[in-house]
Scaffold this motif. Sequence first.
Motif, short mmCIF file in Angstrom:
data_model
loop_
_atom_site.label_atom_id
_atom_site.label_comp_id
_atom_site.label_asym_id
_atom_site.label_seq_id
_atom_site.Cartn_x
_atom_site.Cartn_y
_atom_site.Cartn_z
N SER A 248 0.81 -1.22 0.00
CA SER A 248 0.00 0.00 0.00
C SER A 248 0.84 1.26 0.00
CB SER A 248 -0.92 0.02 1.22
OG SER A 248 -0.19 0.28 2.41
N LEU A 305 -2.86 -3.24 -4.95
CA LEU A 305 -3.98 -3.56 -4.08
C LEU A 305 -5.25 -3.59 -4.94
CD1 LEU A 305 -3.44 -1.79 -0.66
CD2 LEU A 305 -2.50 -3.93 -1.53
N ILE A 311 -5.81 1.14 -0.55
CA ILE A 311 -4.57 1.92 -0.48
C ILE A 311 -4.72 3.08 0.49
CG2 ILE A 311 -2.94 3.35 -1.77
CD1 ILE A 311 -3.75 1.86 -4.30
N PRO A 319 -1.16 8.22 0.18
CA PRO A 319 -0.94 7.30 -0.93
C PRO A 319 -0.20 7.96 -2.08
CG PRO A 319 -3.19 8.08 -0.97
CD PRO A 319 -2.58 8.65 0.27
#
Length: 398
Positions: A248, A305, A311, A319
């Motif tokens: 992530s 992901l 995420i 992110p």
Amino acid sequence: MDILTQRFRLLLGSSDIKFKRGLSYKINWNARGVCIEGARGTGKSTMMLQYIKQNLPLDQTLYVSLDDLYFRQNNLVEVAERFYGLGGRHLFLDEVHKYADWQTAVKNIYDFLPEMKLVISGSSILALQQSRADLSRRMLNYHLPELSLREYLSLKHLTEMPIYGFEEILNNHADIAEELLKIIASPLKSLNDYFTYGAYPFFLEGESDYFMRINQLINVIIDYDLPEAKALEVATLAKLKKLMYVLSTAVPFTPNISKLAEQVDTSRVRLLEMLHILEQAQLIHNLRSASYGTSLMNKPEKIYLHNTSLIAALAEGKPDIGNMRETFFLSQVQNSGAVVTYPKAGDFMVNGKYLMEIGGINKKGKQIRGHEKAYIVADDLEYGFGNKIPLWLFGFLY
């Protein structure tokens, strides 16, 4: 039987039919056997109750969830036979994998109650996938993915919005954008909101605890669903969670398997097994080259992901935007039924012929120059031109 009927009627009374998932219109509800699989939180139970509420006679219909304590002491086949004897003809079994030896029970109900129409669903995708060989002759299988951008906006604003095909968007994106902009005031803001909160219908219950719900969802899948379907040690479960967190926080992730195995404190072979398990559980996408196939021991070229909400929740609000853009495109296109593979140049190959490069508004597409069917998919762009298409339009594929 009375207590099951009472619980069913209470659930039915509280079910809302203002918004329906796109899959609801594709299912052949008249088939004798239907299996709906999908990750936790995607709305399978709601979809079943909505169909019952709008289409079926209640005196011939029963919906039960097999994680109900009632089935700790009562036999499912006997309940089905009793219901059938009372005139029941439509039986909906939710969380079916929670019942011990559920495959045998479902086969017996299907085989010995010939006028019964059976709909089953479950959140343990691994358990349902493992049963396909046994039940394939009896069941039509459907998959309910996470919400698309279109469904997120439809649910949020209770407004019906059109669905477009992938090639339709490639060929007519300017006209489609013009039509959608009559309905959507700010598609770029809507896309950014979707990145963070859009994948699961429970965003309606409040954005403040949305990330907490996602973390709970991940824990339930890893701690309970996976061990029910596959023998896993407690230490492996902890490593699966660590692996999710590592993925992530990365930029679009081209894995060095040996290095990643070191980060997660496991072997190379075991890491490949873990990536396969997480993909089966629909927590990640393993993107592979079409040349090498999907063998367990073939390392993926990139790892994502499964959706942008995962995420946002795991990356704790920080992110990587490139990761978000690519994950959004991959999830929307793949969930629509297209085949996405890793190309030699560009970011994605779709259906073996369309080369896609994902980026921001200033993306030039040097990597895909010279390819006959190459497209730039750009964020921060409301209208496209030529082979440059707004990213948000690919949220209207399903």
